[in-house]
Scaffold this motif. Structure first.
Motif, PDB file in Angstrom:
ATOM      1  N   GLY A 189       0.764  -1.124  -0.147  1.00  0.00           N
ATOM      2  CA  GLY A 189       0.123  -0.080  -0.107  1.00  0.00           C
ATOM      3  C   GLY A 189       0.940   1.365   0.031  1.00  0.00           C
ATOM      4  N   CYS A 190       2.161   1.067   0.846  1.00  0.00           N
ATOM      5  CA  CYS A 190       2.811   2.341   0.697  1.00  0.00           C
ATOM      6  C   CYS A 190       3.437   2.660  -0.460  1.00  0.00           C
ATOM      7  CB  CYS A 190       4.054   2.284   1.982  1.00  0.00           C
ATOM      8  SG  CYS A 190       3.215   2.391   3.492  1.00  0.00           S
ATOM      9  N   LEU A 191       3.927   1.559  -1.317  1.00  0.00           N
ATOM     10  CA  LEU A 191       4.436   1.857  -2.581  1.00  0.00           C
ATOM     11  C   LEU A 191       3.484   2.440  -3.594  1.00  0.00           C
ATOM     12  CD1 LEU A 191       6.518  -1.575  -2.830  1.00  0.00           C
ATOM     13  CD2 LEU A 191       7.567   0.988  -2.275  1.00  0.00           C
ATOM     14  N   ALA A 192       2.186   2.008  -3.487  1.00  0.00           N
ATOM     15  CA  ALA A 192       1.109   2.320  -4.266  1.00  0.00           C
ATOM     16  C   ALA A 192       0.806   3.902  -4.057  1.00  0.00           C
ATOM     17  CB  ALA A 192      -0.137   1.626  -4.093  1.00  0.00           C
ATOM     18  N   TRP A 193       0.856   4.169  -2.837  1.00  0.00           N
ATOM     19  CA  TRP A 193       0.671   5.755  -2.285  1.00  0.00           C
ATOM     20  C   TRP A 193       1.755   6.574  -2.808  1.00  0.00           C
ATOM     21  CZ3 TRP A 193       0.702   7.284   3.447  1.00  0.00           C
ATOM     22  CH2 TRP A 193       0.131   8.718   3.628  1.00  0.00           C
ATOM     23  N   ALA A 234      17.148 -10.188   2.817  1.00  0.00           N
ATOM     24  CA  ALA A 234      17.584  -9.152   1.962  1.00  0.00           C
ATOM     25  C   ALA A 234      16.392  -8.758   1.033  1.00  0.00           C
ATOM     26  CB  ALA A 234      18.755  -9.909   0.923  1.00  0.00           C
ATOM     27  N   VAL A 235      15.545  -9.730   0.712  1.00  0.00           N
ATOM     28  CA  VAL A 235      14.267  -9.440   0.107  1.00  0.00           C
ATOM     29  C   VAL A 235      13.439  -8.708   0.808  1.00  0.00           C
ATOM     30  CG1 VAL A 235      12.259 -10.300  -1.257  1.00  0.00           C
ATOM     31  CG2 VAL A 235      14.233 -11.274  -1.625  1.00  0.00           C
ATOM     32  N   VAL A 258      12.085  -4.937   0.224  1.00  0.00           N
ATOM     33  CA  VAL A 258      10.685  -4.433   0.288  1.00  0.00           C
ATOM     34  C   VAL A 258      10.234  -3.356   1.616  1.00  0.00           C
ATOM     35  CG1 VAL A 258       8.196  -5.455   0.387  1.00  0.00           C
ATOM     36  CG2 VAL A 258       9.998  -6.285  -1.073  1.00  0.00           C
ATOM     37  N   PHE A 259      10.649  -3.998   2.504  1.00  0.00           N
ATOM     38  CA  PHE A 259      10.209  -3.085   3.669  1.00  0.00           C
ATOM     39  C   PHE A 259      11.153  -1.663   3.533  1.00  0.00           C
ATOM     40  CE2 PHE A 259       8.840  -6.983   6.278  1.00  0.00           C
ATOM     41  CZ  PHE A 259       7.586  -6.759   5.817  1.00  0.00           C
ATOM     42  N   GLY A 260      12.262  -2.018   3.249  1.00  0.00           N
ATOM     43  CA  GLY A 260      13.177  -0.474   2.913  1.00  0.00           C
ATOM     44  C   GLY A 260      12.448   0.288   1.933  1.00  0.00           C
ATOM     45  N   ALA A 261      12.031  -0.177   0.834  1.00  0.00           N
ATOM     46  CA  ALA A 261      11.049   0.756   0.117  1.00  0.00           C
ATOM     47  C   ALA A 261       9.866   1.185   0.460  1.00  0.00           C
ATOM     48  CB  ALA A 261      11.067   0.008  -1.328  1.00  0.00           C
ATOM     49  N   ALA A 262       9.331   0.763   1.308  1.00  0.00           N
ATOM     50  CA  ALA A 262       8.023   0.998   1.863  1.00  0.00           C
ATOM     51  C   ALA A 262       8.348   2.196   2.800  1.00  0.00           C
ATOM     52  CB  ALA A 262       7.293   0.050   2.800  1.00  0.00           C
ATOM     53  N   VAL A 263       9.524   2.024   3.779  1.00  0.00           N
ATOM     54  CA  VAL A 263       9.973   3.224   4.644  1.00  0.00           C
ATOM     55  C   VAL A 263      10.182   4.324   3.676  1.00  0.00           C
ATOM     56  CG1 VAL A 263      11.685   3.776   6.148  1.00  0.00           C
ATOM     57  CG2 VAL A 263      10.851   1.764   6.341  1.00  0.00           C
ATOM     58  N   ALA A 264      10.942   4.240   2.636  1.00  0.00           N
ATOM     59  CA  ALA A 264      11.060   5.476   1.546  1.00  0.00           C
ATOM     60  C   ALA A 264      10.042   5.987   1.072  1.00  0.00           C
ATOM     61  CB  ALA A 264      12.189   4.897   0.735  1.00  0.00           C
ATOM     62  N   ALA A 265       8.935   5.340   1.121  1.00  0.00           N
ATOM     63  CA  ALA A 265       7.760   5.656   0.123  1.00  0.00           C
ATOM     64  C   ALA A 265       6.973   6.456   1.198  1.00  0.00           C
ATOM     65  CB  ALA A 265       6.928   4.440  -0.189  1.00  0.00           C
ATOM     66  N   TRP A 285       5.926   8.102  10.520  1.00  0.00           N
ATOM     67  CA  TRP A 285       5.373   6.982  10.145  1.00  0.00           C
ATOM     68  C   TRP A 285       6.297   5.868   9.428  1.00  0.00           C
ATOM     69  CZ3 TRP A 285       1.243   4.862  12.026  1.00  0.00           C
ATOM     70  CH2 TRP A 285       0.030   5.599  12.668  1.00  0.00           C
ATOM     71  N   ALA A 286       7.008   6.372   8.756  1.00  0.00           N
ATOM     72  CA  ALA A 286       8.232   5.801   8.188  1.00  0.00           C
ATOM     73  C   ALA A 286       9.149   5.194   9.177  1.00  0.00           C
ATOM     74  CB  ALA A 286       9.167   6.802   7.293  1.00  0.00           C
ATOM     75  N   VAL A 287       9.520   5.890  10.179  1.00  0.00           N
ATOM     76  CA  VAL A 287      10.381   5.237  11.273  1.00  0.00           C
ATOM     77  C   VAL A 287       9.726   4.115  11.915  1.00  0.00           C
ATOM     78  CG1 VAL A 287      11.483   5.866  13.511  1.00  0.00           C
ATOM     79  CG2 VAL A 287      11.681   7.464  11.109  1.00  0.00           C
ATOM     80  N   ALA A 288       8.333   4.614  12.389  1.00  0.00           N
ATOM     81  CA  ALA A 288       7.647   3.649  12.995  1.00  0.00           C
ATOM     82  C   ALA A 288       7.444   2.362  12.179  1.00  0.00           C
ATOM     83  CB  ALA A 288       6.285   4.216  13.358  1.00  0.00           C
ATOM     84  N   PHE A 289       6.978   2.337  10.997  1.00  0.00           N
ATOM     85  CA  PHE A 289       7.000   1.124  10.244  1.00  0.00           C
ATOM     86  C   PHE A 289       8.295   0.396  10.220  1.00  0.00           C
ATOM     87  CE2 PHE A 289       7.078  -1.248   6.375  1.00  0.00           C
ATOM     88  CZ  PHE A 289       5.835  -1.720   6.266  1.00  0.00           C
TER      89      PHE A 289
END
Length: 120
Positions: free
Chosen positions: A24-28, A74-75, A79-86, A95-99
């Motif tokens: 969802g974060c990546l889509a947003w 690593a995967v 994915v989670f790192g990309a969501a944090v960046a998103a 929210w990025a830090v909390a996630f």
């Protein structure tokens, strides 16, 4: 030491929710930040789809191509790192830090629990 069954189920459920939230974060991010506007829908669909395919191929419990634990981690980090960046990219650094913290703790607990199950 293995987690008690109820905690194991809660942690696995949280892991699934984190995976969905990452998509969802990546889509947003794609919908909010991609220019030109004509590419927004493409990126808003393609970014989470690419993450889901990568996860399904290598990190899912029934991955198409099972890899050793470092590869799975690593995967997940990607994915989670990309969501944090998103999340950061759409203007929500807290929210990025909390996630990121919740995903890190959840993944760590799940990894320790799986190792204990394999050796116990």
């Amino acid at each position: 030491m293995r987690l008690p069954t109820p905690l194991h189920v809660v942690n696995e459920g949280l892991a699934f929710l984190l995976e969905l939230a990452a998509l969802g974060c990546l889509a947003w991010w794609g919908w909010q930040r991609v220019e030109p506007v004509a590419l927004r829908l493409v990126v808003a669909v393609a970014a989470p789809a690419a993450a889901a395919v990568l996860w399904g191929l290598f990190a899912a419990p029934k991955a198409r191509f099972p890899v050793p634990l470092p590869g799975v981690l690593a995967v997940k980090a990607l994915v989670f790192g990309a969501a944090v960046a998103a999340l950061y990219g759409v203007g929500h650094p807290a929210w990025a830090v909390a996630f990121g913290i919740v995903a890190l703790v959840n993944t760590g607990v799940a990894t320790m629990d799986r190792r204990a199950a394999m050796h116990g």
